[in-house]
Write a protein that holds these residues in place. Structure first.
Motif, PDB file in Angstrom:
ATOM      1  N   GLU A  84       0.943  -1.409  -0.083  1.00 36.76           N
ATOM      2  CA  GLU A  84       0.182   0.014  -0.026  1.00 36.76           C
ATOM      3  C   GLU A  84       0.784   1.218   0.072  1.00 36.76           C
ATOM      4  N   GLY A 112       2.381   1.710  -3.233  1.00 40.06           N
ATOM      5  CA  GLY A 112       1.222   2.429  -4.292  1.00 40.06           C
ATOM      6  C   GLY A 112       0.888   3.693  -3.818  1.00 40.06           C
ATOM      7  N   TYR A 137       3.795   5.747  -5.586  1.00 36.36           N
ATOM      8  CA  TYR A 137       3.422   5.814  -7.297  1.00 36.36           C
ATOM      9  C   TYR A 137       2.622   6.925  -7.241  1.00 36.36           C
ATOM     10  N   GLU A 138       1.683   6.930  -6.740  1.00 33.55           N
ATOM     11  CA  GLU A 138       0.784   7.975  -7.001  1.00 33.55           C
ATOM     12  C   GLU A 138       1.114   9.513  -6.725  1.00 33.55           C
TER      13      GLU A 138
END
Length: 291
Positions: free
Chosen positions: A258, A261, A264-265
């Motif tokens: 998580e 992620g 990455y966002e």
């Protein structure tokens, strides 16, 4: 012990270094650990991928080798970058030899020394990252879980030395990558096997090692500057942690993914803006004409 005390309390070590380093190199037998120094550059074979240990150390006493390891650690802590630069080959050779020592206490101390050495002098260790990483392979397969964890900590420190240059070589060594267009001459005459260290650590018998391994993978993906080069190799092993037998480890891996992620966002905010605003993949709408 007396020499270590002198090194720790002497104000200027530079006049002593021409005598200290050659003596330590000869005492630990680390003049040519790979055994290829006598060969021309084009004739040197690829480095050994399997874990390598010193079969017969020059100094046979384990207690003396441990005392030498303490002396090397104290010596390297006292040297400034200018002094290290003059003896960089000898210093890295000493640390590598101790990391490949058969005695587990020497290995543990060598990993601690390598961690401090890499973090303090990462700028000048660019071309030594791959040899330092290879010397830790025997630590990653050691019977003691403590040594395996020490090896992973030292490997993370080595990653900060080979950024954008040699880190991919270390990752390929860890996952036993073999170029399909390149075969060693040895393979034509006898069977050859490689060790996938990443797979071995992902299914390690000790839960603490597995937990630290997955945390290390997540740290590489979150913190190492050239992580974009390693994501295709590292993520499959991090995903394997979701299926770990220990539910606490599997849950921690879920939250580590998580966090990856979220990063990455943050880094791809412009590319993902329309997807987050419209709630579906904008790329499948023919540039907005499909709705």
């Amino acid at each position: 012990e007396i020499l270590r005390s002198l090194v720790e309390n002497t104000s200027d070590l530079f006049p002593m270094l021409p005598y200290i380093f050659p003596t330590l190199v000869a005492r630990l037998g680390c003049e040519d650990l790979d055994g290829v120094a006598h060969l021309p550059e084009v004739m040197r074979p690829d480095p050994e991928q399997k874990p390598v240990e010193l079969a017969r150390p020059v100094e046979e006493s384990e207690e003396v080798r441990l005392a030498l390891a303490n002396f090397v650690a104290a010596l390297l802590k006292r040297l400034n970058p200018t002094q290290i630069y003059s003896y960089i080959d000898e210093a890295t050779g000493l640390i590598r030899a101790q990391a490949m020592d058969p005695y587990h206490e020497v290995k543990a101390l060598a990993c601690e020394t390598m961690i401090a050495f890499c973090y303090n002098h990462c700028e000048m260790l660019l071309h030594f990252a791959e040899p330092l990483g290879r010397s830790l392979m025997s630590c990653l397969t050691h019977n003691h879980s403590r040594i395996r964890i020490y090896g992973l900590r030292a490997l993370t420190a080595v990653f900060w030395c080979g950024v954008w240059k040699h880190n991919h070589e270390i990752v390929q060594q860890l996952m036993a990558f073999q170029d399909p267009n390149k075969a060693p001459i040895k393979a034509f005459y006898e069977p050859m096997t490689n060790i996938n260290y990443m797979s071995t650590l992902s299914f390690d018998r000790h839960p603490a090692v597995r937990r630290f391994w997955f945390e290390t993978l997540a740290y590489w993906l979150l913190r190492v500057p050239d992580k974009v080069d390693h994501e295709p190799y590292i993520f499959p092993y991090l995903l394997a942690g979701l299926c770990d037998d220990n539910e606490d480890i599997a849950l921690e891996v879920f939250w580590l993914i998580e966090r990856c992620g979220e990063l990455y966002e943050e880094e791809k905010e412009e590319d993902l803006r329309k997807t987050k605003q419209y709630g579906f993949d904008y790329g499948w709408t023919y540039g907005g004409r499909g709705f």
